[in-house]
Design a protein around this motif. Structure first.
Motif, PDB file in Angstrom:
ATOM      1  N   ARG A 155       0.852  -1.476  -0.052  1.00 32.66           N
ATOM      2  CA  ARG A 155      -0.001  -0.096   0.068  1.00 32.66           C
ATOM      3  C   ARG A 155       1.006   1.186   0.089  1.00 32.66           C
ATOM      4  O   ARG A 155       2.088   1.096   0.389  1.00 32.66           O
ATOM      5  CB  ARG A 155      -0.701   0.066   1.356  1.00 32.66           C
ATOM      6  N   ARG A 156       0.214   2.297  -0.311  1.00 28.87           N
ATOM      7  CA  ARG A 156       1.008   3.612  -0.329  1.00 28.87           C
ATOM      8  C   ARG A 156       1.485   3.945   1.432  1.00 28.87           C
ATOM      9  O   ARG A 156       2.359   4.381   1.626  1.00 28.87           O
ATOM     10  CB  ARG A 156      -0.068   4.866  -0.746  1.00 28.87           C
ATOM     11  N   ILE A 157       0.450   3.809   2.082  1.00 35.75           N
ATOM     12  CA  ILE A 157       0.927   3.919   3.408  1.00 35.75           C
ATOM     13  C   ILE A 157       1.023   2.481   4.162  1.00 35.75           C
ATOM     14  O   ILE A 157      -0.018   1.903   4.428  1.00 35.75           O
ATOM     15  CB  ILE A 157      -0.237   4.760   4.281  1.00 35.75           C
ATOM     16  N   LYS A 167       1.192   0.809   6.871  1.00 37.10           N
ATOM     17  CA  LYS A 167       1.222   1.073   8.208  1.00 37.10           C
ATOM     18  C   LYS A 167      -0.387   0.881   8.828  1.00 37.10           C
ATOM     19  O   LYS A 167      -1.205   1.470   8.267  1.00 37.10           O
ATOM     20  CB  LYS A 167       1.784   2.306   8.823  1.00 37.10           C
TER      21      LYS A 167
END
Lengths: 181, 312
Positions: free
Chosen positions: B35-37, B39
């Motif tokens: 994913r882009r983030i 976390k």
């Protein structure tokens, strides 16, 4: 766990009519359906999102994109549950920035699932708008969250449970009020 | 089915259901790593201590990234900078860490059984990141995950494990895990590095573990070839004459690779000694999944941390 069925809130026919009405409300509120993404929350929100997409297809011959969301890793009660819940997959397009997201779930209760879903969505991008569609709103909110599309309001007591039964997961198709024995 | 245990100390006492739960959970975490983030807030407010008494870059970094992507606070302690060099005993170290209330302790130690000893003394979940020549459970889990990714199932696969079986915790953990999931494991290496009676430990498994007569027997028609690192730091006993000779007799080159199945994959736990146990053209070739192993390592360790430290 054993449940005692108290009453049937919706039959399969009721559910079908209600989903058709919700689909037409979604079309009415969102002139640009190509920018809309119907996102089902695991587990029963997933087939419900697919059904709404099918209804819109029947009605308007428009294909609305769908996705799935598993909110397990965003739950606010993870550190207090004894057994770790099974994590399902989240499937969203790589970029949801600028999209109109319609979250779909079976029952709106405390609002905590929707809170978790909103947090997860924000990690994927910055949607233009987020709306919420639920088959049943049973009250007892613990957070300031409300739905944009509601299949049916059902008055419940705290100890009652709304069970949405779908052929994808259950042996029947109906919505019932049950109580723990 | 939950992972009903406090610690992950080895593969030996894990059930097939527990192994599958960890691997299935890791599938979800692999998506998060793309994913882009990268976390999720799952372990917010939890503390993970990486306690490494032995040098490690890959495993320690992998656990650190896994913890951070779950929003845990991760702290690294390595032996060279710790009180161990000042003479503190293992139990004292454990008790001192426990006093700081961590939720998980990841430990690597050169002595077999060190994580088990610490696990008895602390409330935190203890994860074995390699203890002596005993076990390295998360490595075996990420290997199985990588094999499953390309072969869908482990049942019925022929897996060759080649190299220093005697000193290898990777070989031991993999022999337990792969045979439990139904694979047939063939071990090969210099006679001096094949521990007698090793194969008898896996008698009850769904699959099997056996010594091959030589490397060519082990890798012929193999679906998977796992090359072990020659651990130069453990070769003081004169187990083989020279690295050059080892590479000629036991190294994986493209000629040997041709003996395996046409769709076979090559694994190596790293760090790779190029030109010793594996030639560069094989290590960097199309069949190599060595870097997939590293990527999958983060997902598998996130799954283990989630399942062990996620709850109360």
């Amino acid at each position: 766990m054993d449940f005692k069925e108290k009453s049937v809130v919706m039959t399969a026919g009721d559910m079908n009519r209600v989903m058709a009405r919700m689909a037409s409300q979604i079309v009415e509120n969102n002139p640009d359906l190509s920018n809309v993404l119907l996102v089902g929350i695991h587990r029963r929100g997933v087939p419900l999102a697919e059904r709404l997409a099918a209804k819109i297809r029947e009605m308007d011959s428009v294909e609305v994109a769908t996705g799935t969301l598993d909110i397990t890793l965003y739950r606010d009660d993870l550190s207090t549950v004894a057994e770790q819940p099974v994590v399902n997959s989240t499937q969203l397009p790589a970029n949801i920035t600028g999209k109109t997201i319609i979250l779909v779930d079976d029952v709106l209760y405390t609002g905590r699932t929707v809170r978790a879903a909103l947090d997860e969505l924000i990690d994927f991008g910055r949607p233009h708008r987020v709306q919420l569609a639920v088959l049943v709103d049973r009250g007892w909110r613990e957070l300031p969250i409300q739905a944009d599309y509601i299949g049916k309001y059902v008055n419940t007591t705290e100890h009652e449970i709304i069970k949405v039964m779908l052929p994808e997961y259950d042996e029947d198709e109906k919505v019932v009020v049950v109580e723990m024995k | 089915m939950p992972l009903n245990r406090k610690d992950l100390l080895g593969i030996e006492d894990l059930s097939v259901e527990e192994i599958n739960l960890i691997l299935d959970t890791a599938e979800t975490f692999r998506d998060i790593n793309q994913r882009r983030i990268k976390k999720v807030p799952t372990l917010r407010g939890k503390t993970v201590i990486n306690l490494f008494f032995e040098a490690s870059t890959r495993t320690r970094t992998s656990f650190e990234i896994a913890g951070k992507r779950l929003s845990a606070d991760t702290i690294n302690i390595s032996a060279s900078t710790s009180s161990v060099v000042k003479g503190e005993t293992l139990i004292d170290t454990a008790n001192n860490l426990e006093a700081m209330a961590p939720d998980a302790i990841v430990i690597r130690h050169s002595s077999s059984g060190a994580p088990h000893k610490i696990a008895h003394h602390v409330k935190a979940a203890v994860i074995n990141a390699g203890d002596g020549a005993h076990e390295h459970p998360t490595q075996a889990l990420l290997d199985a995950f990588t094999i499953r990714q390309s072969k869908k199932t482990l049942a019925g696969l022929k897996v060759a494990i080649v190299g220093d079986i005697l000193h290898s915790r990777v070989a031991r953990s993999n022999a337990y895990l792969l045979s439990k999931l139904g694979a047939h494991v063939f071990l090969a290496g210099p006679n001096t590095l094949l521990p007698r009676g090793f194969e008898t430990q896996f008698a009850n498994a769904e699959g099997s573990v056996q010594f091959a007569a030589n490397i060519n027997d082990a890798i012929s028609d193999a679906d998977v070839v796992m090359m072990l690192r020659i651990q130069l730091e453990r070769q003081s006993g004169g187990f083989f004459p020279s690295l050059k000779e080892y590479s000629i007799h036991y190294g994986l080159n493209s000629k040997r690779l041709a003996l395996t199945k046409p769709d076979s994959i090559v694994l190596h736990p790293g760090p790779v000694n190029r030109g010793v146990e594996i030639e560069s053209d094989v290590a960097d070739g199309a069949r190599s999944v060595i870097l997939d192993q590293v990527a999958n390592g983060v997902a598998v360790r996130m799954a283990v941390l989630y399942l062990l430290a996620g709850g109360e």
